[in-house]
Design an enzyme around this catalytic site. Structure first.
Site, PDB file in Angstrom:
ATOM      1  CB  THR A  29       6.368   6.354  10.143  1.00  0.00           C
ATOM      2  OG1 THR A  29       4.940   6.281  10.008  1.00  0.00           O
ATOM      3  CG2 THR A  29       6.724   6.693  11.577  1.00  0.00           C
TER       4      THR A  29
ATOM      5  NE  ARG B  94       3.470  -1.598   7.659  1.00  0.00           N
ATOM      6  CZ  ARG B  94       2.852  -2.756   7.866  1.00  0.00           C
ATOM      7  NH1 ARG B  94       1.880  -3.155   7.057  1.00  0.00           N
ATOM      8  NH2 ARG B  94       3.201  -3.532   8.872  1.00  0.00           N
TER       9      ARG B  94
ATOM     10  NE  ARG C 152       0.338   1.375   4.491  1.00  0.00           N
ATOM     11  CZ  ARG C 152       1.077   2.305   5.063  1.00  0.00           C
ATOM     12  NH1 ARG C 152       1.590   3.284   4.358  1.00  0.00           N
ATOM     13  NH2 ARG C 152       1.348   2.253   6.354  1.00  0.00           N
TER      14      ARG C 152
ATOM     15  NE  ARG D 129       3.646  -3.825  12.344  1.00  0.00           N
ATOM     16  CZ  ARG D 129       2.733  -2.911  11.976  1.00  0.00           C
ATOM     17  NH1 ARG D 129       2.583  -1.806  12.681  1.00  0.00           N
ATOM     18  NH2 ARG D 129       1.985  -3.108  10.914  1.00  0.00           N
TER      19      ARG D 129
ATOM     20  NE  ARG E   6      -2.045   5.168   4.673  1.00  0.00           N
ATOM     21  CZ  ARG E   6      -1.976   4.736   5.927  1.00  0.00           C
ATOM     22  NH1 ARG E   6      -2.537   3.590   6.265  1.00  0.00           N
ATOM     23  NH2 ARG E   6      -1.355   5.445   6.842  1.00  0.00           N
TER      24      ARG E   6
ATOM     25  CD  GLU F 269       4.197  -0.242  17.028  1.00  0.00           C
ATOM     26  OE1 GLU F 269       5.176   0.230  17.612  1.00  0.00           O
ATOM     27  OE2 GLU F 269       3.540   0.377  16.181  1.00  0.00           O
TER      28      GLU F 269
ATOM     29  CB  CYS G 105       2.157   9.141  10.173  1.00  0.00           C
ATOM     30  SG  CYS G 105       3.293   8.416  11.381  1.00  0.00           S
TER      31      CYS G 105
ATOM     32  CD  GLU H 259      -1.931   7.284   9.645  1.00  0.00           C
ATOM     33  OE1 GLU H 259      -0.743   7.586   9.402  1.00  0.00           O
ATOM     34  OE2 GLU H 259      -2.264   6.230  10.216  1.00  0.00           O
TER      35      GLU H 259
END
Length: 482
Positions: free
Chosen positions: A303, A310, A155, A339, A259, A344, A301, A255
């Site tokens: 990250t 990702r 994604r 993870r 996405r 997480e 974000c 978010e």
């Protein structure tokens, strides 16, 4: 007390008196309400005294805090508190900071840059390269027999130009974004063509079904909630699902603004990556995305900056499940994030891990997938090696009885025990229990003999005594007569 957004709107219509602080980033004036300043100060102190291990706590020193606390972004007037709110209220955050709008990365660079450098290894002097997607065909299936890789997912996030991020979006912004994005999605064709499902019109049964299939996002993220990214929920939120072929999805205003997701069962990373590339490029021709020359694609974000890609797999690693040193060694070498099964702070159920690329900045999309691909292959090799080692140890170890044989032996012992217990509990007259009866008879015989012998001895003595008495009496009588 009026909210910050209300004050901004009223300030344009009615002249009001506010406490203004100088905007050091633009040289002008911007409004930071007293309650926001107080909340910011209190939040910073609480963070300092907390046991948080977040990157925010590590890098937000008093000097940096004092330098940034009076700054706001030029267009959207976002404050430092808008950036750090989630990390200040969630001490278990790993990063602890979000960008409320695209300008925040420049305005609050003193706190964003060190966090970006530690997470991505991307320094202030570095520049993100231009996009280069390459071809998915360069990455053949890593696990054609499906022994290890359960599923694969790729994604990327994108934000639409001329819109702030979630904390600053108004109800009108959400409506406009939804209209703009769904129009572009409607032009997709082939295996990417599908239907948009707005969250407002979705019933609970459909939501649960899509969440169970890992298609739909959840709405209970405490980090996003504290960052004010869930305002006006579910307005402007939804999901695009393709109708034919392997899964292709687009999340709207979860978010990031969008996405773009491709996924499937098994380990064909190249095919999944190719499907995502086509979707991203198709939408890029219809919309403008927020992009920075140094940081790459801008996201909510930090990250996800840079490529924002990702790539992740659910992979079974039962042999190296407890061998953390091997996992950490491979993860460190290939910049992987390992993870639990459900992400997480979760456990690896049945030895199934969620493994993804950690780096998204300083390398192209193609290089990101290559690094991820090589890392997954290294994990599979490590699993095979460990599995072979355990098999050798098992062969050299003393042979144990098979499970079925052990079960039969245990059953026999149980039956014998039950028979023995049944014998003890049965009455004495029963012929089945001969041994206990013989013991009883033996034990009873000496008792009866002893009892019978004793009275005989007593009778014999008594007879002797009687004879003696009688003899004495006769003698006495004879004496008297004489």
């Amino acid at each position: 007390m009026l909210s910050l957004r209300t004050r901004r709107l009223l300030a344009k219509l009615v002249p009001m008196k506010f406490n203004f602080s100088k905007n050091k980033s633009t040289g002008g004036c911007s409004e930071i309400p007293e309650e926001v300043m107080e909340e910011m100060e209190a939040g910073f102190k609480n963070l300092c005294y907390s046991d948080s291990k977040s990157l925010l706590k590590k890098h937000l020193t008093r000097d940096i805090f004092d330098k940034l606390k009076e700054k706001t972004t030029p267009t959207y007037n976002s404050t430092l508190m808008d950036c750090i709110r989630s990390g200040v209220y969630n001490f278990n955050s790993h990063v602890g900071i979000y960008a409320p709008d695209p300008e925040a990365y420049a305005t609050f660079a003193d706190i964003f840059d060190p966090i970006i450098e530690e997470y991505h290894g991307f320094k202030k002097t570095d520049k993100h390269p231009a996009s280069c997607y390459g071809y998915g065909a360069d990455f053949p299936d890593l696990d054609p027999e499906r022994k290890y890789i359960v599923s694969t997912r790729v994604r990327c996030g994108r934000s639409i130009k001329n819109f702030p991020f979630n904390p600053c979006l108004t109800q009108c912004d959400y409506a406009q974004l939804q209209t703009l994005v769904t129009k572009a999605l409607g032009n997709l064709c082939g295996e990417h063509a599908g239907k948009y499902y707005p969250l407002c019109e979705m019933d609970e049964k459909t939501k649960k079904k899509l969440i169970a299939k890992h298609y739909l996002f959840k709405e209970d993220d405490p980090f996003l909630e504290e960052a004010k990214a869930l305002r006006y929920w579910p307005l402007g939120r939804g999901i695009w699902i393709n109708k034919t072929g392997l899964p292709f999805l687009v999340w709207l205003n979860e978010e990031d603004h969008i996405r773009i997701i491709a996924m499937e069962q098994g380990g064909n990373l190249g095919r999944v990556y190719e499907r995502m590339i086509i979707g991203v490029e198709s939408l890029a021709h219809q919309m403008q995305f927020n992009h920075d020359k140094r940081l790459g694609y801008l996201t909510f974000c930090p990250t996800n900056l840079g490529t924002s890609i990702r790539a992740s797999v659910h992979i079974k690693l039962p042999s190296i499940f407890n061998d953390r040193s091997t996992l950490e060694e491979v993860a460190g070498k290939y910049h992987l994030q390992v993870r639990g099964t459900h992400g997480e702070h979760t456990e690896a159920v049945g030895g199934v891990f969620d493994v993804s690329n950690k780096r998204r900045m300083g390398l192209t999309e193609y290089e990101t997938i290559t690094e991820m691909y090589n890392g997954i292959r290294a994990l599979i090799d490590a699993e095979c090696k460990k599995s072979a080692e355990l098999e050798r140890k098992a062969k050299n170890a003393p042979k144990e009885k098979p499970k079925e044989e052990k079960a039969r032996d245990a059953q026999k012992k149980l039956e014998e025990h039950r028979k023995a217990m049944a014998c003890k509990c049965e009455p004495k007259k029963d012929n089945k229990c001969e041994k206990p009866k013989k013991k009883d008879q033996k034990s009873e015989k000496p008792k009866k003999d002893q009892k019978s012998e004793k009275p005989k001895k007593k009778d014999h003595k008594c007879e002797k005594k009687k004879d003696d008495k009688c003899a004495k009496k006769k003698d006495n009588k004879c004496d008297k007569k004489k």
